[in-house]
Design an enzyme around this catalytic site. Structure first.
Site, PDB file in Angstrom:
ATOM      1  N   ASP A 383       0.861  -1.523   0.002  1.00  0.00           N
ATOM      2  CA  ASP A 383       0.527   0.626  -0.009  1.00  0.00           C
ATOM      3  C   ASP A 383       0.648   1.144  -0.221  1.00  0.00           C
ATOM      4  O   ASP A 383       1.230   1.244  -0.017  1.00  0.00           O
ATOM      5  CB  ASP A 383      -1.053  -0.229   1.602  1.00  0.00           C
ATOM      6  CG  ASP A 383      -2.083   1.121   1.641  1.00  0.00           C
ATOM      7  OD1 ASP A 383      -2.568   1.574   0.132  1.00  0.00           O
ATOM      8  OD2 ASP A 383      -2.122   1.765   2.055  1.00  0.00           O
ATOM      9  N   ASP A 682      -4.355  -1.385   5.194  1.00  0.00           N
ATOM     10  CA  ASP A 682      -4.840  -0.427   6.776  1.00  0.00           C
ATOM     11  C   ASP A 682      -5.970  -0.938   6.130  1.00  0.00           C
ATOM     12  O   ASP A 682      -6.310  -0.792   7.693  1.00  0.00           O
ATOM     13  CB  ASP A 682      -4.084   0.369   6.765  1.00  0.00           C
ATOM     14  CG  ASP A 682      -4.150   1.057   5.353  1.00  0.00           C
ATOM     15  OD1 ASP A 682      -4.904   0.624   4.286  1.00  0.00           O
ATOM     16  OD2 ASP A 682      -3.931   2.858   5.120  1.00  0.00           O
ATOM     17  N   ASP A 686      -9.539  -4.512   3.045  1.00  0.00           N
ATOM     18  CA  ASP A 686      -8.122  -4.792   2.213  1.00  0.00           C
ATOM     19  C   ASP A 686      -8.177  -6.531   3.177  1.00  0.00           C
ATOM     20  O   ASP A 686      -6.757  -6.923   2.684  1.00  0.00           O
ATOM     21  CB  ASP A 686      -6.664  -4.519   2.814  1.00  0.00           C
ATOM     22  CG  ASP A 686      -6.311  -2.524   1.980  1.00  0.00           C
ATOM     23  OD1 ASP A 686      -6.344  -2.671   0.840  1.00  0.00           O
ATOM     24  OD2 ASP A 686      -5.414  -2.276   3.404  1.00  0.00           O
TER      25      ASP A 686
END
Length: 878
Positions: A383, A682, A686
């Site tokens: 990410d 996070d 996800d």
């Protein structure tokens, strides 16, 4: 109806201790109401306001924390902790270790040896072998039990770390963060997307609150929570919306607590490598059993043959029994030595050691297998926000009324260059359409609670002179559509002070801009958004993005009366402005990415940001290189399998991606490309990718509880450099265990060959039962401790990863194992066959001296093997 309710209400009697403590309802009654979802009993107690009064709390200010009150509340209603099972004592682990079949056989052999020895040779001469075997058994059991006991304590410590979850509550009128374990009935808890409901409770207020209750009910369908369905259960997850809840039950009184109490404690699952090595140990054990039987036959055939020849098979003296017993002890000991019991121990020690060290390096390992899996990772899908960047956002640029402004002091710049109506509209948009909140802390200082993006926008609005509390009081929020990763925008509907309604929208710049057909010009007038202006604004978005700024667009539109009951419109908005938010790259990220590349680990950035922003950040981090590709999620979804086969190896950035894009990428890499994939995330969105990956890494600071629960490792500092550290430790685990296997197999092969060949050719075994047991104990335990706990070095990140199909025992390892085994066997066999001539030894005393020399030579050779496995030939062994 009213009289019925009054009658029911009178049936509930407040316990005296509860009344004396200042409360009007006890814990059992509260638990029963929520667990049975009994709206009638909730009404009987006066609905939400009545429950709050009986709990001596305020729905706006929360509970009072004055001295003694928290303890009193805790005494009546309990604490928000699950009752832990009693820790297993050291003696329980000793008992488990004693259940080993081989040790039971050895214990029986030791008992018989001790009995027969004392009967035939007297005390103490006849007790040596029996006591020696008993002593070795005790030491092996002690080492095994101590290791298992220490590991159980370590896992309990890790479980405590997992419970260090902060939740947002209102107490004494101040919104603050507190540990989940400190929650009490009466607390007002604030919930947002991705949170895990920390206790049982009742809904106070909120918008579009949607819960996943599958962990409790098994039902996959999300559940709406509102005034009509107000009950919330501990352990469920917030999928959408936001809200506040009044805590009514905590700890073991919650539904989740009762479920946990009904579960029996399970053992720790073995890691894939442990399973593989256990299989190897079983195969070698069977080989050892075969050689043990042959050894027993060879050693005993002369005595039995002589008995048969003399017709005395049924006549056995004490010496005959003792000799057969010694042969049996040697055979059993060969089984013990042959089985590499140290392999599972080495894996456990190495993983437990790595887990403890990684905790010091800001990585909380939730699954033991994650240590070794990360060492084999070939791809990291990272990410951007908070992982590669610092997640400390600040508005540094804005485009409002057609003017692009760059500022250090937004108030002075915008106040002088923009019409007042534009500034007022901008402030209304930011201060009302937000998931954050401006609060006053206990010191009287202004504090902002929310995500980094929301915090940056609110700080921007406050610097413009905005008054959060006043603006929220002026405009009533009647509907909220929270931000989600599919629509990529957040919208609220306000009821204006002078009447009428207005919708405010913010989100991904190009998406919100496409929904606008008007804009506020330089004079403050609302005019149609022509194509030329739209192109200029799109160019501004690209310019901001190319400077690695995160861009958000703000817009609004008026609504007809009654339209608030319908879906929030997606078009017809008036453009307010674009803000560019700076999120600087973390220190050390570029070096960490370079380290991954040199280690053969490909790094791909997967983000929901604009592609230009993503490319700029990826270049700054060293992820996007010459020849690398950056594409958007929409383009990725349209690719055929054949096109993906050519695209994905070159793709380094996936921008404007949805959760399903991330999941599809991970699936493709794991299946079609056969990669070992690590994924960072996070958010709640996800979670599917984190579960699908070989190893999921959730962010400990910015990560939601849903993401953390789905991950194998929690990165406590949200730093990409920590992910590289995890990979290094994973490789260290793998290499250390390879070293131990090389060493252990060498020991076992030599021990088997020496005793078996000696029994076949000389009728005797040079290494006695006691000697072999002590060698086995020393080599298995101390060898495991020495080799399995060697820390990682930088050289580990200069080699290609093992990957999914790599061999654990490599050709180089086999060459070392066989070479060392042959060398040691030759030395020991030479001493065995030529010892009397070389050393001029004769008689039974000579056998004792010779066997002692052979034993010491064997131990010496094993120490050489351990040094060889460590790659330290040049260092002295002593």
């Amino acid at each position: 109806m009213c009289s019925g309710l009054s009658l029911q209400s009178s049936q509930y009697v407040v316990p005296e201790d509860v009344r004396a403590a200042g409360f009007q309802i006890d814990a059992d009654e509260l638990t029963s109401i929520v667990e049975s979802r009994d709206t009638e009993r909730l009404t009987e107690h006066g609905q939400l306001d009545g429950i709050a009064d009986k709990l001596a709390t305020s729905l706006t200010d929360g509970i009072s924390t004055r001295e003694g009150l928290l303890g009193q509340r805790q005494e009546i209603y309990g604490v928000n902790k699950f009752a832990e099972s009693e820790p297993r004592s050291f003696w329980e682990f000793v008992w488990d270790a004693l259940q080993d079949t081989t040790l039971i056989i050895l214990a029986a052999c030791a008992f018989v040896s001790l009995t027969v020895g004392i009967a035939t040779e007297g005390w103490p001469n006849g007790s040596h072998d029996g006591i020696g075997i008993f002593a070795s058994i005790i030491l092996v059991v002690s080492v095994t039990a101590t290791s298992d006991y220490q590991q159980s304590l370590q896992f309990r410590d890790l479980d405590k770390e997992k419970r260090k979850i902060l939740v947002q509550v209102t107490r004494d009128g101040f919104r603050q963060r507190t540990l989940i374990d400190d929650l009490l009935p009466g607390d007002v808890v604030h919930l947002a997307v991705g949170d895990q409901v920390p206790a049982d409770g009742v809904f106070i207020s909120g918008f579009s609150l949607l819960l996943d209750e599958s962990s409790l009910t098994g039902e996959s369908e999300p559940v709406d929570v509102n005034e009509d369905k107000p009950f919330l259960s501990s352990g469920t997850k917030v999928l959408d919306g936001s809200g506040q809840m009044l805590v009514t039950a905590v700890g073991m009184r919650t539904q989740w607590g009762k479920l946990m109490a009904a579960l029996t404690e399970g053992g720790n699952d073995e890691t894939p490598l442990q399973v593989k090595l256990s299989g190897v140990a079983n195969i070698i054990g069977k080989i050892g059993l075969f050689f043990a039987v042959l050894t027993f036959i060879v050693l005993s055939q002369e005595l039995i043959g002589q008995k048969y020849h003399d017709g005395l098979l049924l006549s056995w003296s004490g010496d005959d029994v003792l000799e057969i017993l010694n042969h049996f002890a040697v055979a059993v000991t060969i089984v013990v030595v042959a089985v590499p019991e140290g392999l599972p121990l080495a894996v456990t020690l190495s993983l437990a050691y790595a887990m403890e060290k990684m905790m010091n390096d800001k990585a909380l390992v939730r699954q033991l297998a994650a240590c070794e899996t990360m060492g084999s990772a070939t791809v990291i899908c990272s990410d951007k926000t908070g992982t590669l960047t610092s997640n400390r956002m600040t508005v540094v640029k804005a485009c409002i009324c057609g003017n692009t402004l760059e500022f250090n002091d937004p108030l002075s710049s915008l106040s002088s260059e923009l019409p007042e109506v534009a500034v007022e509209t901008l402030l209304e948009s930011i201060l009302t359409n937000t998931g954050g909140e401006v609060v006053i802390d206990q010191n009287g200082k202004q504090d902002i609670i929310g995500t980094p993006t929301e915090t940056a926008l609110l700080e921007f609005a406050l610097s413009l002179g905005g008054n959060y509390k006043q603006k929220r009081q002026e405009s009533k929020i009647v509907k909220v559509e929270p931000f989600n990763s599919v629509k990529k925008r957040m919208t609220v509907i306000l009821e204006l002070p002078g009447g009428g309604y207005r919708a405010h929208c913010k989100g991904a710049a190009e998406i919100v801009l496409a929904a606008c057909d008007k804009f506020i010009d330089g004079s403050g007038s609302v005019v149609p958004l022509d194509k030329k202006t739209a192109n200029l604004l799109n160019d501004t978005i690209e310019t901001f993005s190319s400077e690695a700024l995160r861009t958000l667009c703000l817009a609004y539109r008026g609504l007809e009366d009654g339209s608030t009951q319908e879906e929030i419109p997606l078009q017809g908005y008036t453009f307010i402005g674009i803000v560019g938010i700076k999120d600087p790259v973390r220190l050390g990220v570029r070096e960490s990415v370079a380290s991954c590349r040199s280690a053969g680990i490909a790094v791909k950035m997967v983000t929901g940001d604009n592609i230009n922003t993503a490319k700029a950040i990826a270049r700054e981090c060293g992820i996007l290189t010459d020849g690398g590709l950056a594409i958007e999620g929409a383009e990725f979804r349209e690719k055929t399998p054949e096109e993906l086969l050519e695209l994905i190896p070159k793709m380094q950035v996936l921008a404007r991606s949805s959760p399903l894009d991330k999941l599809a990428l991970v699936k493709y890499l794991r299946t079609t490309s056969n990669e070992v994939v690590a994924v960072t995330g996070d958010g709640t969105n996800d979670a599917p990718a984190l579960r699908e990956a070989d190893i999921g890494l959730a962010m400990g600071i910015a990560g939601t509880e849903v993401a953390k629960e789905s991950a194998d490792v929690v990165i406590l500092d949200d730093n990409f450099s920590t992910i590289v550290t995890v990979a290094k430790w994973g490789r260290s685990v793998y290499v250390n265990i390879q070293k131990f296997v090389q060493f252990q197999l060498t020991v076992n092969i030599v021990a088997l060959l020496v005793n078996f060949s000696s029994a076949c050719f000389t009728g005797d075994a040079p290494l006695t039962a006691v000697q072999l047991l002590w060698v086995n104990m020393i080599m298995d335990t101390l060898g495991a401790l020495a080799l399995a706990t060697e820390p990682p070095n930088d050289n580990l990140m200069e080699k290609a990863p093992v990957g999914r199909t790599g061999k654990f025992i490599t050709n180089v390892m086999w060459r070392n194992i066989l070479g060392q085994s042959l060398y040691q066997f030759t030395v020991i066999w030479y001493l065995q066959s030529q010892g009397r001539y070389v050393f001029g030894l004769e008689g039974s005393e000579a056998d004792t001296v010779l066997n002692t020399i052979i034993f010491n030579t064997f131990v010496f050779c094993q120490r050489c093997s351990m040094r060889s496995a460590q790659g330290r030939w040049r260092r002295s062994m002593f």
